[in-house]
Every structure is written in C-alpha cells, then in structure tokens.
Motif scaffolding. Structure first.
Motif, PDB file in Angstrom:
ATOM      1  N   VAL A   1       0.831  -1.205   0.000  1.00 36.45           N
ATOM      2  CA  VAL A   1       0.000   0.000   0.000  1.00 36.45           C
ATOM      3  C   VAL A   1       0.871   1.263   0.000  1.00 36.45           C
ATOM      4  N   ALA A   2       1.862   1.272   0.878  1.00 30.05           N
ATOM      5  CA  ALA A   2       2.669   2.488   1.045  1.00 30.05           C
ATOM      6  C   ALA A   2       3.422   2.860  -0.230  1.00 30.05           C
ATOM      7  N   SER A   3       3.778   1.858  -1.019  1.00 29.14           N
ATOM      8  CA  SER A   3       4.607   2.152  -2.191  1.00 29.14           C
ATOM      9  C   SER A   3       3.767   2.477  -3.426  1.00 29.14           C
ATOM     10  N   ASP A   4       2.467   2.451  -3.307  1.00 29.58           N
ATOM     11  CA  ASP A   4       1.601   2.642  -4.466  1.00 29.58           C
ATOM     12  C   ASP A   4       1.011   4.056  -4.449  1.00 29.58           C
ATOM     13  N   PRO A   5       1.361   4.883  -5.452  1.00 30.34           N
ATOM     14  CA  PRO A   5       0.918   6.284  -5.419  1.00 30.34           C
ATOM     15  C   PRO A   5      -0.602   6.449  -5.388  1.00 30.34           C
ATOM     16  N   VAL A   6      -1.332   5.478  -5.908  1.00 26.35           N
ATOM     17  CA  VAL A   6      -2.798   5.608  -5.876  1.00 26.35           C
ATOM     18  C   VAL A   6      -3.308   5.687  -4.434  1.00 26.35           C
ATOM     19  N   PHE A   7      -2.576   5.049  -3.543  1.00 24.79           N
ATOM     20  CA  PHE A   7      -3.042   5.000  -2.155  1.00 24.79           C
ATOM     21  C   PHE A   7      -2.555   6.180  -1.315  1.00 24.79           C
ATOM     22  N   ARG A   8      -1.952   7.163  -1.931  1.00 22.32           N
ATOM     23  CA  ARG A   8      -1.482   8.270  -1.097  1.00 22.32           C
ATOM     24  C   ARG A   8      -2.669   8.924  -0.397  1.00 22.32           C
ATOM     25  N   LYS A   9      -2.425   9.400   0.791  1.00 20.58           N
ATOM     26  CA  LYS A   9      -3.523  10.008   1.544  1.00 20.58           C
ATOM     27  C   LYS A   9      -3.123  11.315   2.211  1.00 20.58           C
ATOM     28  N   ASP A  10      -1.920  11.794   1.905  1.00 16.51           N
ATOM     29  CA  ASP A  10      -1.449  12.996   2.594  1.00 16.51           C
ATOM     30  C   ASP A  10      -2.238  14.245   2.203  1.00 16.51           C
ATOM     31  N   ASN A  11      -2.967  14.179   1.090  1.00 16.49           N
ATOM     32  CA  ASN A  11      -3.738  15.352   0.688  1.00 16.49           C
ATOM     33  C   ASN A  11      -5.210  15.238   1.069  1.00 16.49           C
ATOM     34  N   ARG A  12      -5.548  14.154   1.778  1.00 15.50           N
ATOM     35  CA  ARG A  12      -6.956  13.832   1.996  1.00 15.50           C
ATOM     36  C   ARG A  12      -7.716  14.926   2.731  1.00 15.50           C
TER      37      ARG A  12
ATOM     38  N   ASP B   1       7.883   1.528  18.077  1.00 19.57           N
ATOM     39  CA  ASP B   1       8.433   0.944  16.840  1.00 19.57           C
ATOM     40  C   ASP B   1       7.900  -0.475  16.640  1.00 19.57           C
ATOM     41  N   ALA B   2       7.653  -1.159  17.750  1.00 19.06           N
ATOM     42  CA  ALA B   2       7.195  -2.547  17.675  1.00 19.06           C
ATOM     43  C   ALA B   2       5.840  -2.687  16.993  1.00 19.06           C
ATOM     44  N   PHE B   3       5.098  -1.587  16.867  1.00 21.83           N
ATOM     45  CA  PHE B   3       3.830  -1.654  16.132  1.00 21.83           C
ATOM     46  C   PHE B   3       4.083  -1.863  14.637  1.00 21.83           C
ATOM     47  N   ASN B   4       5.319  -1.524  14.237  1.00 22.21           N
ATOM     48  CA  ASN B   4       5.728  -1.746  12.850  1.00 22.21           C
ATOM     49  C   ASN B   4       4.904  -0.956  11.838  1.00 22.21           C
ATOM     50  N   TYR B   5       4.512   0.255  12.202  1.00 19.13           N
ATOM     51  CA  TYR B   5       3.708   1.050  11.282  1.00 19.13           C
ATOM     52  C   TYR B   5       4.575   1.794  10.274  1.00 19.13           C
ATOM     53  N   THR B   6       4.160   1.792   9.029  1.00 19.83           N
ATOM     54  CA  THR B   6       4.853   2.589   8.017  1.00 19.83           C
ATOM     55  C   THR B   6       4.478   4.059   8.199  1.00 19.83           C
ATOM     56  N   ASP B   7       5.302   4.936   7.663  1.00 15.93           N
ATOM     57  CA  ASP B   7       4.963   6.356   7.688  1.00 15.93           C
ATOM     58  C   ASP B   7       3.672   6.607   6.905  1.00 15.93           C
ATOM     59  N   HIS B   8       3.451   5.826   5.869  1.00 18.12           N
ATOM     60  CA  HIS B   8       2.206   5.978   5.104  1.00 18.12           C
ATOM     61  C   HIS B   8       1.004   5.710   5.996  1.00 18.12           C
ATOM     62  N   TYR B   9       1.040   4.608   6.713  1.00 20.94           N
ATOM     63  CA  TYR B   9      -0.099   4.261   7.553  1.00 20.94           C
ATOM     64  C   TYR B   9      -0.280   5.280   8.674  1.00 20.94           C
ATOM     65  N   LEU B  10       0.812   5.655   9.319  1.00 21.24           N
ATOM     66  CA  LEU B  10       0.726   6.641  10.414  1.00 21.24           C
ATOM     67  C   LEU B  10       0.140   7.952   9.916  1.00 21.24           C
ATOM     68  N   GLY B  11       0.585   8.381   8.746  1.00 26.52           N
ATOM     69  CA  GLY B  11       0.053   9.611   8.167  1.00 26.52           C
ATOM     70  C   GLY B  11       0.260  10.827   9.047  1.00 26.52           C
ATOM     71  N   SER B  12       1.442  10.946   9.614  1.00 29.15           N
ATOM     72  CA  SER B  12       1.687  12.033  10.555  1.00 29.15           C
ATOM     73  C   SER B  12       3.086  12.597  10.411  1.00 29.15           C
TER      74      SER B  12
END
Ligand SMILES: Cc1cc2nc3c(=O)[nH]c(=O)nc-3n(C[C@H](O)[C@H](O)[C@H](O)COP(=O)(O)OP(=O)(O)OC[C@H]3O[C@@H](n4cnc5c(N)ncnc54)[C@H](O)[C@@H]3O)c2cc1C
Ligand SMILES: Cc1cc2nc3c(=O)[nH]c(=O)nc-3n(C[C@H](O)[C@H](O)[C@H](O)COP(=O)(O)OP(=O)(O)OC[C@H]3O[C@@H](n4cnc5c(N)ncnc54)[C@H](O)[C@@H]3O)c2cc1C
Ligand SMILES: [Ca+2]
Lengths: 664, 664
Positions: free
Chosen positions: A42-53, A605-616
């Motif tokens: 998900v994180a590597s796919d530009p269609v799924f970007r959400k930073d502009n949501r 860190d143990a949650f293993n969240y990507t920056d994409h998922y965190l969105g912060s």
C-alpha cells in the motif's frame, strides 16, 4: 531531505528485542509477515497516497475513495492475495468506504441469517463484487432500539412478494455506510407483517439500484446524509438515507435461516435457534476491540515519537532543552495510553479465541456460555472504544499546538475513530446490558447457579467482599495476584452494592433505572478486570525474545496501577485498598514510568507502522519533524497565491477607507 | 415547515422565571439587551449565514470569512455601535478571523507594552483599521517556552534601526492567527540584542505587507500553515508562518514601556514595573474563561434539547417511547455539564471583577495580589477549558449517531474549541505554575506570611488538615459550608502531601519534577474549590425572579457533588470524607437530578441563544429535528447528482467484470 535518524539515540536505549516484540504485537511471525508485506504494498503505491486527503472537498474526496477501492480490488486480484492478505491490504488503505460494509456487515448478515440456498445464490455474487451490499438497519428515528424500527415488509400472498415501505419520515433508513451512493443491494431490517400480524424485525435482501446504470429502482429514494465530523475522516464514506415507496421483492429475499414465511403467508420459526444470530455480533465486536488497539497504538506512536523530538524548557548552559517526553506529567499522561494499547491488543486477541470457542459450542448446540460471551464482548467494545477515543484526543493535546494541524494526523484519526463509541451499540446502552447481566449473575448466586467464563470470580463472592489487600510496600503492587484480587474485589463489591440498592426499590426495574449511573461504574469495573486479567495471563505465557517479557510486565503493571489510581474512589469506598496502599500504588507507578522511559520509542516501533499508515508529520519514523512541517504548510490551497482571493473586495477597502470614529 | 413548538410542553414544566434567569446569565439587564439585539442583527443578515460552512473548501471558506469580517465592520459603523455592542456583534458572527487577533491581542499588546507616544501613534490607525495587526510570538520550535524564542532583533546604531532576523528554520514564526494572509503588521517577539548582548524577549511592531498591494515587504516570507482540525472550525483563520531575512525597522517600533534602547544602543529599564505586563495576561485569560462558559452552554443547550426530543425504548402499550433525557445515565452525564456551564459563567464574571481589582491596585503600585491573581487566572483558564473541551465531545456522544453529523453543530464546535486548551498557555504547563505557587504558599506559611485572595483558606491549615466532615444524611450535603470545607480540606491536604513529599527529595527542584503528576491534581483541586466557592457566593447574592435562586442552588449543588463523586479518590484518600459520606453525596446527587429534570429545557433557554448562533439542527429552539435533518442532508455536494461522479470509472467496471476467483 536529509537522511538522518533523529531518533537513533532513543532507539539505541531499548532494553529488549524489538523484532521479537513485533511478533508478539502482530500475534505471530506469520501475521507480522502478512501485515508487513501488505503495508508496504500500500505504502509504495501512489494511488493510495492520503497525505492530501484532509484538503479535498467532499466530491473530490469521495471520488478518490472510489478510485482507491477499485484499485485495491485490482491489486488483490492481480497479486492473488489470500483472504487474510486482502483484508490486511484493505486495512492499510486506511480509508472508510463501502467495501467495509460489503465485507464486514453484508457478507456476515447473509452468512449468519441466510439459509443454505440463499447463501448459495448470493455469496458468489457478493464475493465477485457483482453486487455491492450494505447493512440498512438504523432509521432516522431509531438506532439503539432496533425493535422500534418502523420500515414495514408486508407479505402479499397474491404475488408471493414482500412490499417494503417507509410509512413515516422517521422510518427513513439513515446512516448505513455505502448506501448513499454505491451499494446496489442492502440487507434491510423491517417489521415483517403477514396475515395482518406484526412479527417484529427481520432482514430482507433488497436491490436498490439498477445494475445497468446505477439509478435507484422505482419507489426508492436514496442519497447521502451529509458531511460528518472532521476533514477527510468518515466523509470518504457515503452514509445514506433511503426511503421505500411500496417496493416489491420476491419472498425468497427474506433472510430465512431462523424464521420463514411460507408461500401461503404463514410465519414459521425454523428449528435453528435464534441465539445463532448473536454469534455474528460477538464476531463484529471482537473486530472493533482489535481496531481499538490499532487506532490507539497509532495515536500513541505519534505522540511518543514527537515527545522525544520536541524539546521545551530546561536548557542548561545553552545546551539542548529537555525532551518533553522526560517531563513526569507527559509520562503520566502518555505511558498509560501506551500500556492501554498493548492491553487492548491482548484482550482483542483473547476475544478472537472466545469467538472461536463460542462458534464451536453453538455448532454443538451448547448455548451455556453465550450470554456471558455476549455481555463480555459488549462491555469490552464499550470500554475499549471509549478509552481509545479519549486517548487519541489526549495524544493530540500532548503534541501541543502542532497536534492541531491536520498534518499531525491526529485530528483525522480522532474524527474517524469516535463513531466507534456509537455504532454497533451506543457505549452506554452496551454497558447497561453488561450491568443487567451482572445483576442477574449476582441474583442467581443465591440459587446456586455457577457463574461462568469472565464472571467466574463471582463464585468467590464471600471471600471477595471481605478480603483485605496486603500491600505494605510499593513493590508489593507488582504481584499479579494482588492486583487481580484488588480488581476482583472492586468489581464484586460495586456489583453487590448495586444489587443491594436495587433490592430496596419497590420493584427491580425501577431500582435498575434509578441506579443506572452506579451500574455503569460496576459494569466498567468488571470490564477493566477482564482486560487486566487477560494482560496478566498474556505475560505469563511463553514469550520469546530478549527482554520482551520484562517490558510487557512493566506495561501490564502500568495499565493496572494507572486504572487503580484513576478509579481510586471505587477502590477506597469499597474498602478494597486503604489510602496508604493507594499512595504506594502511585509511588510504584512513578517507578514504572522511569523504567519504561528508555524503551518508549522501541515500544512504539514494535507496532511496525509505516509512515504511510501513520500519516503524521509528527510521528515520522526518522523524527525529521520541523522541515517536514514547514514543507507541508506550503501545500495548502490558501498558499496558491501570495495575496489571497478576497483581498480586493474585502481587505483593501477596509484599509483604505477614511473613517471618523466617534469612539476614538 | 410546520410552526409547532415541539418543546412547548417541556417549557411549561419550568418552575422558575426564565426571563429573570436570562438576566442572571447575561450578567445584567443591560448586558442581556445588548446581547439580544446583536444576536438578532447577525441572525437576520444573510451575509452572516454559516449553515454551509462545513461544506466549503479552504479557499472558499476563507474568502467567505473575509467577506463576513468586512461586512461586520460595515454594520458596526453604519449602526454606530458602542465598543461593547461591536464586540458582541463580532462574537455572534461566530467565526474565527484576523479580527480576533487584531482586537484581542494586537491592541492589548500595544496598550500594555507601548509607551504613551507609541500608543498615540498606533492606536488611531489600529482603531480605524488602517492597519491590521496580529500577535507573532510562537515559533516552529518554541511555544510554551517563550524565553527560548530564536528570532533576533539586533540594534544597528549606525542607522538607528533594529534588524529582525530568523536565524534557523525553527525560529520561523508559526501559528499566529491573521498572519498568514491578512495582517499588515505584527507585534513580533524577538531576542533583543544590542551592544553585543542578548537582553531576552521583547515585542516589536513590524510591518509585514505593503499597504498598497498587500505583497510581503522585502526580506519577509509569509504563508498559511495549513489545514487544521475539523470542517470549517478554525480553518477560517489564517494561522501563519513568517520568516525574516534581515528586515529593518525603526528603533521606535520596539514596544518600550518597560525597557528601552537608547539612540546609542544602551539597554535601559524604565521605572514602570515589569509586573504591569501581567495585567494583560489576566485580562486575556479572563476572557477565555468567559468563552468557556459560552462554548459549554452552547453544547449543553443542543444536547439537552435533543435529548428531550429523542425517544428510544420504553414504549408502553404502543404509546410514545421514553425521552432519552429521562434516562438516569443521560442525566448523570448531562446535568453536571449544564451545572458546569453556569459555574464557569459565574467564575468568569468574578474574574472580570478580579481584573478590575488588579488593575486598580497596579495603578496604585500595589503588587501584593498579583502573583495570586496570576496563578488563579492561569489555573481557571486551564481547568475550565479542559472541562469544556471534554464536555462538548460528551454532548456530541449524548446525541447518539446524529451528533456525528456536521448539521448537529457539535463536531465543529469541538474542533474550533479544543485549541483553547493549548493557546494562551498549554493547560498542563499552566497547572504546574499554579502548583508552584501553591507550594510557595505552603512553604511561606511557616514564616508567617498571610496567604491572600483565593489562597486565603491556607491560613486555616491547622483546622483543614484535621477536620472531619459531619455529614450523616444525604441532605446534609446541601449545606454550603459543608461543601466548602470538604473542598478546602481536599485542596489543602493534597497540597500539603505534595509539599511533604517534595521535602523528602534531595532538592526541591528535583522533588517538584518527580511529583509533578501529583501536583497537577493538587492544582486542580485548588481551582475547583475556587469555582465551587464563587458559585456558592453567587447564589447567596441578591437574585431576582421567581424560583431563580432555587434553580441556581440546585445547579450549584450538582456541580459540587458531581466533582466530589468524580474525584472521590482525592476526598477519601485525604480523609476529608468517609466512604459512607461519599455514598450519601451520590444519593443526594440523584435527588438533585430529579429536581432539575423538569427545568432542564428552561435552563438552556435561559442562555437566550438564537438558532443562528447555535447552528445545530438537533438544538433548534422549536425541536423540529427530524424534518430538518432530512432536508439538510440533500444539500450535501455529493447529492448534486444521483449517480456519483466516479461511477463509470470506479464502480461499474467492478460490477461488470467477470472474475474467476480461486478463493470461492
Ligand atoms: C459513522 C456511523 C456509521 C454507521 N453505520 C451504520 C450502518 O452501516 N448501518 C446501520 O444500520 N447503522 C449505522 N449507524 C447507526 C448506528 O448504529 C447508531 O447511530 C447507533 O446504533 C446509536 O443509535 P442512535 O443513533 O439511535 O443513538 P440513541 O439511542 O438515540 O442515543 C442517544 C442517547 O440516548 C442514550 N440512550 C438510548 N437508549 C438508552 C437507554 N435505554 N438507556 C439509557 N440511555 C439510552 C444513549 O446513551 C445516547 O446518549 C452508523 C452510525 C455512525 C455514527
Ligand atoms: C489554534 C491556535 C492558535 C494560535 N494562535 C497564536 C497566535 O495568534 N500567536 C502566537 O504567538 N501563538 C499562537 N498559537 C501558539 C500557541 O500559543 C502554542 O501552541 C502554545 O503556547 C503551546 O505551545 P507549544 O505548541 O509549544 O506546546 P509544547 O510546549 O510543545 O507542548 C507539548 C507538550 O509538552 C508539554 N510540556 C511543555 N513544557 C512542559 C513543562 N515544562 N513541563 C511539563 N510538560 C511540558 C505540554 O504539556 C504538552 O503536552 C496558537 C496555537 C493554536 C493551536
Ligand atoms: Ca485523582
């Protein structure tokens, strides 16, 4: 942007094996692997970007969501994902849409309430997405009180059809997700009327829109119910309104697993027990508890990382200022939330087991544990979602001013999360159900009925209403059995107090009603005990990895003692602990915070969240907060021009006018 | 739409004179009259409509705000409004904008920190809006720690100018409202450097934009910091980012009331005491407390009215269901918030008096009460804004699913309100200041220093650390002196406990730091005591109108006993009350809720809010909720077309594709 890990030093302080903790958090090596792969897809796919949501208008936002949903479906098929992988991928897309209701409510409704033939007919269509379904229960006038729904489904024996109708304005379906703009079908809950008699609420599969051009079918009025809380957030979902004007559906679209209407219009109950329907509820609520731990851990991850980056006050001799994570107030607000995230994760895992257990028993016609399982999931859904909603907002406040920016991710997380306190049962209504179950449990003790499952401790009622906590030093509070006994004693005593006060009323119903605020507290105490116990059990299991158990132990103790401090009034007023012991618990809590501190970053860190998922921006893995905040700002539409639209009409005239103000 | 008052029957149940209560709430007949007139002026003017606000994109939203601000200014001048009227009118426009900072921060900064000449030069420009100003203190890297700001103002004796400069990324000004797109000027806080020495933070008037074409002046980079929490909400405000590249301003634009830089570059302190600056802080925080009561009362008004309309469960023999306002859980969550609204209103009124008192003393060079007044306003700001933020969200939850719609008004109210917990002092940082003051008060008792003002009760420390509450029956809790003594004893004992624990540490600073979580609780207890005491004093004043005092008495008791129940752990652990007495308080609370119930609608009517100001379908005066919800829904942009944009690209292809799923 620079490639420095601003949190590297923090990470080096960890006293445990983070990779091993990731496995514990995920549930298994396999689960971690799936989650990790799907998160990256998900994180590597530009269609799924959400930073502009959060900057999009409703229509643009919604169209974008449709695009993502379609793209996710495409990727799921291209990559030939398993169901587990597919649902993980959808999870990381992290955007509410019709897909959630289709898979999460429409499918379980048909599977749970449909006959075998109905399942054979509908499930293939549903699985191939040849129809899209939603769950249309709530109406404008009725949500919590499902039995009060007004939509009617009247059987017409002449044509062998049901006539679905909305007799009043308040009978309009209102809220179903995916209904407003997307779903082609719905499971509609309506009063079944046949042979002139009202048989109460049943589910019906109703086609809503043409499969050719998507227009609503004749007699159907349908739309979106409007903007909801927050930017982005749940506005990606088309929660809908729906009215029926005598819409006809074939008789076999009534979901007939437990009750049927015959060709002649006779209402008959099948021999399948109604209780089976509760199984689905247990399932859905278990996923909600698991989602609570995800939302909470996400907020906590952002707040912990930013608190390590943020420095304020305390510079000595011109050196760096203090990381706000080092302030004891920050720790006492944040670390219990970190501990709660782990607590909810483990109780969610246990609920998954409970669901399997209940399902197996149901298949063997054993309904003995169902009421307890039902009360337990209702209560845990309520307690974990309420705590999570509050915690997300607390995490936002813990980030100071910058937490108020959408780029922090926290405002949207809050807005999208809070309805979990309301849907699938209003949290207060649910707690009252738990309380009712507890009162029944207490009253049945007299008749010798053995309490089961999470209420088994009630069999120790004699001991628990009299026992004295034996803590004399702060670290006595690290003893799990001491903690459990204190929580059991509190829960039992609050329940017994309520039962006694109810018995003083002229009748039990009046008493229950009169004391319902106290009953909420008793129900909460019961649920917190479950969470604490399951955390303790988890820590006692076989746990791999250097230092992992020790960290979980600390988190577990923080969770329990934080609750003890927060609800000290309960513990003291029921005599479970003394004021002195309460103070010792508080002292121990302070020590535990200090022990946790060096591990805080590694624990998130143990949650293993990507920056994409965190969105912060504030929660970035590398901690590169300030340059990113600065860059993000310029993307706001308001910065498209230096001089704002409206200057000539509304600012310049003010500045240029010559006023004679009498007020000067 | 029908013209029925669905709440008429509720209104007829009121046991007091609502018109008289309106006067009490407003503060005076005159204040009520002004508020009432201004609310109507705004409500009747189509330019001020706000029902579409949550649906607008950022640029459109912002332009609309500019339009309203200009229109308000026009109306203020056309109607020749007094300052009081003008500020009321702006209040009812109910939309954050540069105007708030211009009048609320820029003007007070110049008045408070400018010399007489500076005021003579700038104030006329400001009052005529020939310049628009903002308050530029916070930077990307520093908010709470003002002394850590990095922007520099270096005096250049060659040209008699200050050079304003942003030496680092984190020194960028960040957050000031009105800065991003509108202000022509700012009071900029920067480190004053002259003769090679750093004299700490001072204020400077800096022109930011050209008065001809609004473009930023040379060396100035300026923009908006991006989208913030919520739909509409604070996004009408252009909170801004600002960087200086060696921008020169004349020396006389340093605000020189308390310190000056001479032509030669000498730094000199004037004989005006620095403490004067605190006067402004007391003023600003007092307005924040008053705003808390407004925001809270607004949320409560919506939730109370909707809870009387909403019926769920409990229908007997096909009759109407129970109003959710009749459920005891609903009452126990909602009535304390109604009581809090009144409590905060009255403590706000008292703070206004305190400000006048402090101002008069300052003019007479009496600084004796200043530290206490400062601590008191800081604490009350913190406690009232935190409680209000939580309460708004609780009111939203009390409205069930419909509260989650923007048309309920509650999501936006929450989002626009919450930053009050952060700006003008982070609430935790403020409580720590209060705690510091309390510790000082305790330690000075030994040396015989008499505590003043709101800390005067510390002089009864001997009694308060030993006294026993003498409640033996539930209604003993109606005795004001019993309540006050219990709250005083709790506050004193918590403070003394902290002081004793601190004294055990190796040094007081370490002790304070280590115990800071407990100190927050002690500070909170002190502030709650103030609010309870001021409410009690208010009820004891001369109050006009049938039944008005009786209602205030009920509200006052609810507020106090609700706090007692909520913080029971404090009261029990410090031995102020016994568990039995705690239970009696709870019993009395239940009785008070029943007494309040018939008056609930009238008590929120007394806020005298127009439907325009409330901005809530659920809170409508006439209670005509359902038809309006239904109508509002259709206005959403998503309903502009029946088949949504995106259907052909992203829905139809899914439905039409022929899939062979191995998973089936
Ligand atoms: C984002 C979102 C998505 C949703 N999705 C769907 C969906 O897909 N399909 C669907 O059918 N529905 C959906 N819903 C509706 C949801 O299920 C209902 O909103 C929920 O069940 C709560 O019911 P209500 O709104 O009627 O609350 P109400 O019952 O009106 O609650 C109002 C207040 O009354 C109190 N109250 C009510 N009854 C009692 C009682 N007996 N005792 C004490 N207090 C009481 C509650 O505690 C609450 O404080 C959704 C809602 C939301 C917000
Ligand atoms: C909507 C909005 C409008 C604003 N308008 C303006 C404006 O017009 N002009 C202007 O100049 N500024 C403005 N601000 C900025 C505002 O004043 C700051 O955000 C505020 O002072 C808080 O500071 P901070 O953001 O640095 O928080 P931080 O200090 O970074 O807080 C982060 C966390 O650290 C904790 N913390 C910090 N210090 C300590 C300590 N010593 N002990 C314990 N804990 C600590 C806090 O409690 C918090 O949990 C605005 C902010 C907002 C959100
Ligand atoms: Ca406490």
């Amino acid at each position: 942007m620079e490639e420095v890990d601003h949190l590297a030093q923090e990470r080096s302080r960890a006293e445990f094996d983070v990779e091993a903790m990731k496995v514990v958090w995920a549930g298994s090596k396999h689960a971690l692997d799936v989650a990790d792969r799907m998160a990256r897809v998900v994180a590597s796919d530009p269609v799924f970007r959400k930073d502009n949501r959060t900057m999009l208008g409703r229509k643009e936002l919604f169209k974008n969501t449709l695009r993502k949903a379609a793209h996710a479906w495409k990727r799921i098929n291209e990559l030939r994902l398993t169901e587990e992988e597919a649902s993980m991928l959808r999870f990381f897309v992290d955007e509410p849409s019709y897909v959630d209701l289709h898979w999460g409510m429409f499918v379980p409704a048909i599977k749970g309430q449909g006959t075998d033939e109905q399942q054979q007919k509908w499930i293939p269509l549903v699985y191939k997405l040849q129809i899209i379904g939603c769950y249309a229960q709530t109406e404008l006038g009725h949500g919590s009180n499902v039995q009060g729904l007004e939509t009617t489904a009247t059987f017409d024996p002449k044509t062998d059809e049901f006539v679905i109708h909305s007799p009043t304005l308040t009978s309009s379906k209102w809220w179903p997700g995916g209904l407003g703009k997307v779903s082609t079908h719905a499971v509609v809950y309506a009063r079944l009327i046949t042979e002139g008699k009202d048989y109460g609420i049943h589910g019906f599969i109703v086609q809503l829109r043409s499969l050719d051009d998507h227009s609503p079918l004749p007699g159907i009025t349908i739309g979106d119910i409007g903007t909801k809380f927050g930017n982005g957030a749940y506005n990606t979902m088309d929660n809908g309104v729906l009215r029926f004007d005598h819409v006809r559906i074939p008789r076999d679209q009534m979901l007939m697993r437990v009750s049927q209407v015959t060709r002649e219009g006779k209402f008959v109950q099948s021999d399948v027990p109604r209780q089976l329907l509760y199984g689905t509820m247990v399932y859905v609520r278990q996923t909600i508890v698991s989602d609570a731990s995800k939302a909470l851990s996400r907020a906590v991850c952002i707040a912990v990382r930013y608190s390590a980056i943020r420095r304020q006050f305390g510079s000595q001799d011109g050196g760096p200022e203090t990381q706000v994570l080092d302030y004891k107030t920050q720790q006492s607000r944040l670390f219990p939330l970190l501990a709660s995230a782990y607590a909810f994760r483990f109780v969610g895992e246990w609920l998954k087991w409970l669901y399997t257990d209940v399902t197996q028993r149901l298949q063997a016609n054993d309904f003995s544990t169902l009421p307890e399982a039902h009360a337990c999931t209702a209560g845990l859904k309520s307690v974990t979602t309420s705590a999570t909603a509050d915690a997300i907002e607390e995490c936002r406040k813990l980030c100071g001013g910058h937490g108020y920016l959408c780029s922090s991710g926290l405002p949207e997380l809050f807005a999208v999360y809070v309805p979990a306190c309301t849907y699938e049962g209003d949290n207060v209504v649910l707690l009252l159900q738990v309380a009712r179950f507890l009162m029944k449990t207490v009253s049945q003790l007299a008749s010798g009925k053995q309490p089961v499952g999470t209420t088994a401790y009630f069999s120790k009622i004699q001991h628990l209403t009299q026992c004295k906590c034996d803590v004399t030093r702060a670290d006595d509070w690290l003893n799990p059995s001491t903690i459990v006994e204190a929580f059991e004693a509190r829960a039992v005593r609050l329940a017994v107090n309520c039962a006694q006060n109810i018995s003083k009323a002229s009748n039990p119903e009046d008493g229950f009603y009169e004391l319902s605020a106290d009953l909420l507290e008793a129900a909460t105490a019961h649920c917190q005990l479950i969470i604490v116990s399951k955390f303790i059990e988890k820590v006692q299991q076989d746990i791999q990895g250097h230092g992992v158990r020790e960290q979980l132990q600390i988190l577990c103790n923080i969770y329990a003692l934080f609750l003890l401090h927060k609800h000290l009034g309960d513990f003291l007023s029921t005599g479970c602990v003394t004021p002195k012991q309460g103070a010792l618990a508080n002292e121990q809590l302070r020590k535990l915070y200090s022990q946790l501190r060096p591990n805080a970053i590694a624990l998130v860190d143990a949650f293993n969240y990507t920056d994409h998922y965190l969105g912060s921006v504030l929660g970035r893995y590398d901690g590169n907060v300030y340059p990113t905040l600065y860059e993000e700002a310029w993307k706001d539409p308001l910065n498209e021009s230096v001089v704002p639209d409206g200057y000539h009409e509304y600012i310049r005239p003010l500045l240029k006018q010559k006023l004679k103000l009498s007020r000067l």
